[in-house]
Design a protein around this motif. Sequence first.
Motif, PDB file in Angstrom:
ATOM      1  N   MET A  28       0.849  -1.191   0.000  1.00  0.00           N
ATOM      2  CA  MET A  28       0.000   0.000   0.000  1.00  0.00           C
ATOM      3  C   MET A  28       0.887   1.244   0.000  1.00  0.00           C
TER       4      MET A  28
ATOM      5  N   THR B 247      -3.890   2.843  -2.813  1.00  0.00           N
ATOM      6  CA  THR B 247      -3.466   1.585  -3.402  1.00  0.00           C
ATOM      7  C   THR B 247      -2.221   1.839  -4.249  1.00  0.00           C
TER       8      THR B 247
ATOM      9  N   GLU C 109      -3.106   3.356  -7.660  1.00  0.00           N
ATOM     10  CA  GLU C 109      -3.488   4.769  -7.552  1.00  0.00           C
ATOM     11  C   GLU C 109      -2.255   5.656  -7.395  1.00  0.00           C
TER      12      GLU C 109
ATOM     13  N   ASP D 191      -7.704  -0.239   3.282  1.00  0.00           N
ATOM     14  CA  ASP D 191      -8.064   0.408   2.017  1.00  0.00           C
ATOM     15  C   ASP D 191      -7.554  -0.357   0.800  1.00  0.00           C
ATOM     16  N   HIS D 192      -7.093  -1.582   0.993  1.00  0.00           N
ATOM     17  CA  HIS D 192      -6.613  -2.404  -0.108  1.00  0.00           C
ATOM     18  C   HIS D 192      -7.770  -2.763  -1.040  1.00  0.00           C
ATOM     19  N   ASP D 193      -7.423  -3.047  -2.298  1.00  0.00           N
ATOM     20  CA  ASP D 193      -8.444  -3.457  -3.278  1.00  0.00           C
ATOM     21  C   ASP D 193      -9.211  -4.696  -2.836  1.00  0.00           C
TER      22      ASP D 193
END
Length: 253
Positions: A138, A159, A162, A231-233
């Motif tokens: 991350m 991510t 991103e 907040d990971h995919d």
Amino acid sequence: MSLLSRKYPWSKWQKHLVLAREPVLREFLPDTAVLKEETLIDFLSRYPVVFAKPSCGGGGRGVVRISVIEEGRVEIQTTETRVETEIPQAYAAVKSFLGPKQYIVQQGVSLIRIDDRPIDFRTLLLRPGRTWRYMGVMGKLAVRDQIVTNHCRGGSSLTFAEALKESRELQPEEIRELEKRIERLSRLIAAALNKRYPLVAELGLDIGIDEELKLWLIEANTRPQYKLFRDHDDPTLYRRIGAIIKTVRLPLA
């Protein structure tokens, strides 16, 4: 020295010495030394930015950034304040912000940025058995005008895709290749530390990417925070990490 102390690395300096013995890893390690007056002056003669860090501890606590701003002068910045001084007085000024414990001095890396805010990356590896499991990566984006990217210091999580799209506008295949490089480096670091310290079963590696897309190991954490993986995919990843860490985490000595 206790058996646990011999088999578990508590300090950044210990971990650096172990990793620096591995020829395959040396190119990824920023120049690092124990903080003394002579080492600080030497580093400032060779690098435009250096960091002083407590050898033990994490979360960005106690970190000091020292930047050469013009010939013979430096700016010294902590998470709360900044001052300017002459280079001969830099060590005394830095020490005024530090506690009595051992500190290291480390070459500053020119990290990629988003809106002029530095970003680095946390990879997480866990070893619930004999084999390391790479859990993912991350991004950690610093608060504006802050010197550390730590989540607990206000840094925000992104991510990996991103972060690379926003900072460098890389294409998906370039991002995938860079993530593979980060995973390979992370596994090499884990193997090297485990060879010397067999009790290590969790690692949070702070990896920087510079403007030339070169990888740098900024820090190896053996009791890592992992909240940013919320907040990971993969929405299930954070829960799985927590379950594994409960099985591998050693009690504090």
